[in-house]
Scaffold this motif. Structure first.
Motif, PDB file in Angstrom:
ATOM      1  N   ILE A   1      36.840  46.178  37.864  1.00 63.64           N
ATOM      2  CA  ILE A   1      37.843  45.116  37.983  1.00 63.64           C
ATOM      3  C   ILE A   1      37.681  44.093  36.867  1.00 63.64           C
ATOM      4  O   ILE A   1      38.648  43.679  36.221  1.00 63.64           O
ATOM      5  N   ASP A   2      36.448  43.703  36.601  1.00 64.29           N
ATOM      6  CA  ASP A   2      36.157  42.638  35.641  1.00 64.29           C
ATOM      7  C   ASP A   2      36.575  43.005  34.221  1.00 64.29           C
ATOM      8  O   ASP A   2      37.220  42.209  33.519  1.00 64.29           O
ATOM      9  N   LEU A   3      36.206  44.204  33.780  1.00 62.34           N
ATOM     10  CA  LEU A   3      36.419  44.573  32.381  1.00 62.34           C
ATOM     11  C   LEU A   3      37.851  44.956  32.061  1.00 62.34           C
ATOM     12  O   LEU A   3      38.296  44.787  30.919  1.00 62.34           O
ATOM     13  N   PHE A   4      38.564  45.468  33.057  1.00 58.57           N
ATOM     14  CA  PHE A   4      39.873  46.023  32.758  1.00 58.57           C
ATOM     15  C   PHE A   4      41.011  45.289  33.482  1.00 58.57           C
ATOM     16  O   PHE A   4      41.917  44.764  32.833  1.00 58.57           O
ATOM     17  N   VAL A   5      40.950  45.229  34.804  1.00 60.44           N
ATOM     18  CA  VAL A   5      42.042  44.581  35.540  1.00 60.44           C
ATOM     19  C   VAL A   5      42.085  43.092  35.234  1.00 60.44           C
ATOM     20  O   VAL A   5      43.147  42.541  34.910  1.00 60.44           O
ATOM     21  N   GLU A   6      40.933  42.424  35.331  1.00 63.11           N
ATOM     22  CA  GLU A   6      40.928  40.978  35.067  1.00 63.11           C
ATOM     23  C   GLU A   6      41.334  40.683  33.628  1.00 63.11           C
ATOM     24  O   GLU A   6      42.027  39.697  33.356  1.00 63.11           O
ATOM     25  N   GLU A   7      40.907  41.532  32.699  1.00 63.82           N
ATOM     26  CA  GLU A   7      41.264  41.327  31.303  1.00 63.82           C
ATOM     27  C   GLU A   7      42.790  41.360  31.131  1.00 63.82           C
ATOM     28  O   GLU A   7      43.364  40.504  30.447  1.00 63.82           O
ATOM     29  N   LYS A   8      43.438  42.318  31.759  1.00 64.10           N
ATOM     30  CA  LYS A   8      44.891  42.399  31.649  1.00 64.10           C
ATOM     31  C   LYS A   8      45.558  41.214  32.329  1.00 64.10           C
ATOM     32  O   LYS A   8      46.512  40.625  31.781  1.00 64.10           O
ATOM     33  N   GLU A   9      45.072  40.854  33.506  1.00 65.72           N
ATOM     34  CA  GLU A   9      45.666  39.726  34.232  1.00 65.72           C
ATOM     35  C   GLU A   9      45.521  38.423  33.444  1.00 65.72           C
ATOM     36  O   GLU A   9      46.430  37.590  33.430  1.00 65.72           O
ATOM     37  N   THR A  10      44.384  38.239  32.800  1.00 66.24           N
ATOM     38  CA  THR A  10      44.157  37.038  32.004  1.00 66.24           C
ATOM     39  C   THR A  10      45.144  36.954  30.845  1.00 66.24           C
ATOM     40  O   THR A  10      45.685  35.882  30.539  1.00 66.24           O
ATOM     41  N   LYS A  11      45.395  38.073  30.197  1.00 66.55           N
ATOM     42  CA  LYS A  11      46.374  38.100  29.106  1.00 66.55           C
ATOM     43  C   LYS A  11      47.756  37.648  29.587  1.00 66.55           C
ATOM     44  O   LYS A  11      48.521  37.047  28.828  1.00 66.55           O
ATOM     45  N   GLN A  12      48.058  37.949  30.824  1.00 67.71           N
ATOM     46  CA  GLN A  12      49.363  37.622  31.372  1.00 67.71           C
ATOM     47  C   GLN A  12      49.389  36.264  32.068  1.00 67.71           C
ATOM     48  O   GLN A  12      50.348  35.928  32.758  1.00 67.71           O
ATOM     49  N   GLY A  13      48.303  35.498  31.885  1.00 66.52           N
ATOM     50  CA  GLY A  13      48.266  34.134  32.392  1.00 66.52           C
ATOM     51  C   GLY A  13      47.899  33.998  33.848  1.00 66.52           C
ATOM     52  O   GLY A  13      48.124  32.937  34.450  1.00 66.52           O
ATOM     53  N   ARG A  14      47.331  35.034  34.433  1.00 66.68           N
ATOM     54  CA  ARG A  14      46.949  34.988  35.851  1.00 66.68           C
ATOM     55  C   ARG A  14      45.433  34.972  35.983  1.00 66.68           C
ATOM     56  O   ARG A  14      44.741  35.767  35.334  1.00 66.68           O
ATOM     57  N   ASP A  15      44.942  34.087  36.819  1.00 64.72           N
ATOM     58  CA  ASP A  15      43.503  33.935  37.043  1.00 64.72           C
ATOM     59  C   ASP A  15      43.142  34.594  38.362  1.00 64.72           C
ATOM     60  O   ASP A  15      43.370  34.029  39.429  1.00 64.72           O
TER      61      ASP A  15
END
Length: 384
Positions: free
Chosen positions: A137-151
Motif C-alpha cells: 500500500i505504502d509504495l504504490f497505492v499511497e504514492e499514486k493517491e499522493t500524486k492526485q492530492g489525496r492523503d
C-alpha cells in the motif's frame, strides 16, 4: 553532527568506509551526557528478505533506557544469579532451550512489575508478513493517491486498507496465492532486484490474478487500487536502484523501526541518546537518514514520524564493551522467543517469559492490530 559521532572506527567489529563514523568505545554514563541513554538490539533480522524463511516471522527490537554505568551492576547481578561464566551475557547462548528455565526465571523477575528492568524496557515487534502488505500500500497505492492530492496515510485509510488485505487475504485468495503475492512483492521490491529479474509485469500479473480471484470486499478493493499502480511500480524500480537510491531500503524494516522507536522514547523522556549494537544494516548513511528525520530534516521514507523529537547522540557500539547493549540483547531475545510462541513455534523460553514480556510490547509496533495482549496466546496462521 557532534564530535563523538565522528570518532574513528573503533569500539565495533564492523570495518570499512560504511562504518567509519558514529562509533563509541567508551562507556556511556548517566551524568556526563545530556539526555537519557537508550540501548537498542534486535533479534530475528533478515534484512529485506522477509518471506519464506522458517522461524523468522517476527523481528523483535529490544530497548532499555539505561547507560553503561547503570547497566554494569545489573549485568553482574544476572551473571551471579545465573552462574554465567561467558564474557558477554547473551540471550541466544544462555537463556534458550529446555534446561535454562532457572536462568529465564531470573530474567522474568527483572522484567516483571517491580523488577529492575521493568519500567525502562520496551519490545518493538514487527510482523514481517504484515510489513510486506503495508509496503504494498505504502509504495504504490499511497504514492499514486499522493500524486492526485489525496492523503490516505494521515486519514488512516492506508493502514485500514493494509489491515483488511492482511487479515482477509488468505481466505479471499487462498493461502497459496496470498503467499505468492507476498513472495513476489519481496522479490520485486528488494534491493537484490537491481538486475530486474523480477519485472513490473511479473509483479502486476500476480496482483491481477489475485484481484480476479478475490472473494472478499476489503481484499478486492485493496487489490483494485493496487492493480492501477503499474506506473508507480515502474518508477519504483527505476528509482530504487539509481546512484542515489534510498528506496532500496524500502523492505528493510530495521531502519524505519529505529526511527519510530527514537520517537517513542523521546516523547516519553525528552532528549535521548541512542546506542545501537553494531548491526551490519546500520551503516553511517542509514544512521544519517534516521538522524535527519529525528532532527526535522525530513526524508520521504520516514514521513510518518512526527517532528519535535529530541535526539542527541546516535551511535553504535560492541556489546563486549557496553553492558547496556547486553541488556538490550536480553530484552530483544525475550521478545523474539515470545513472538515465536505466538506464531505457534514450540519455544520453552517463550513459555517461561511471555507473562513478563507481553506488557512491555510497544502498542505502536508493526503488528496488524492494536492489542499487544494478543501476543500472549499462540495463534494459528493461514500463511507462513
Amino acid at each position: 553532527m557532534n564530535d563523538s559521532s565522528r570518532q574513528p572506527n573503533h569500539g565495533t567489529g564492523l570495518l570499512g568506509p560504511n562504518f567509519a563514523r558514529r562509533n563509541r568505545a567508551d562507556p556511556t554514563t548517566k551524568t556526563e551526557d545530556p539526555g537519557r541513554w537508550v540501548a537498542l538490539d534486535e533479534s530475528g533480522w533478515d534484512g529485506d528478505q522477509l518471506y519464506g524463511r522458517p522461524r523468522s516471522r517476527y523481528l523483535s527490537i529490544g530497548t532499555v533506557a539505561i547507560s553503561d554505568d547503570e547497566a554494569a551492576p545489573i549485568v553482574e547481578e544476572i551473571r551471579t544469579a545465573t552462574r554465567l561464566q561467558a564474557a558477554e551475557v547473551k540471550f541466544s547462548k544462555a537463556f534458550t532451550g529446555p534446561r535454562n528455565g532457572p536462568r529465564r526465571s531470573v530474567l522474568a523477575e527483572m522484567l516483571a512489575p517491580g523488577g529492575v528492568l521493568n519500567d525502562r524496557s520496551s519490545v518493538y515487534l514487527i510482523d514481517k508478513h504484515y510489513f510486506i502488505v503495508g509496503k504494498l500500500i505504502d509504495l504504490f497505492v499511497e504514492e499514486k493517491e499522493t500524486k492526485q492530492g489525496r492523503d490516505i496515510r494521515n486519514t488512516d485509510r492506508a493502514r485500514q486498507m493494509a489491515r483488511g488485505l492482511f487479515a482477509e487475504g488468505p481466505r479471499a485468495l487462498g493461502p497459496e496465492l496470498f503467499g505468492r503475492l507476498l513472495s513476489t512483492t519481496v522479490a520485486f521490491a528488494a534491493a537484490k532486484n537491481h538486475d530486474r529479474n523480477v519485472t513490473v509485469d511479473d509483479f502486476h500479473n500476480v496482483v491481477e490474478e489475485a484481484w480476479t480471484r478475490s472473494t472478499r470486499r476489503k481484499v478486492t478493493n485493496a487489490l483494485a487500487a493496487l492493480r492501477t499502480t503499474k506506473k508507480e511500480a515502474e518508477e519504483y524500480l527505476h528509482d530504487a536502484h539509481g546512484p542515489d537510491a534510498v528506496l532500496g531500503l524500502a523492505l528493510e524494516p530495521l531502519i524505519p523501526a529505529t526511527a519510530a522507536i527514537i520517537g517513542n522514547w523521546s516523547r516519553k523522556l525528552g532528549r535521548v541518546n541512542f546506542l545501537l549494537d553494531d548491526q551490519r544494516s546500520m551503516t553511517d548513511t542509514n544512521l544519517d537518514l534516521i538522524e535527519d528525520e529525528a532532527r526535522g530534516r525530513s526524508h520521504p521514507e520516514f514521513r510518518y514520524l512526527s517532528h519535535g523529537i529530541h535526539l542527541g547522540e546516535l551511535l553504535r557500539g560492541s556489546s563486549k564493551e557496553h553492558p547496556s547493549l547486553q541488556l538490550a540483547d536480553l530484552v530483544s531475545g525475550a521478545g523474539y522467543a515470545v513472538a515465536e510462541r505466538h506464531d505457534g513455534q514450540a519455544n520453552p523460553a517463550g513459555d517461561d517469559l511471555f507473562e513478563a514480556v507481553v506488557p512491555l510490547i510497544d502498542p505502536a509496533g508493526l503488528l496488524s492490530h492494536d492489542d499487544p495482549g494478543r501476543v500472549a496466546y499462540p495463534e494459528a496462521r493461514d500463511v507462513g
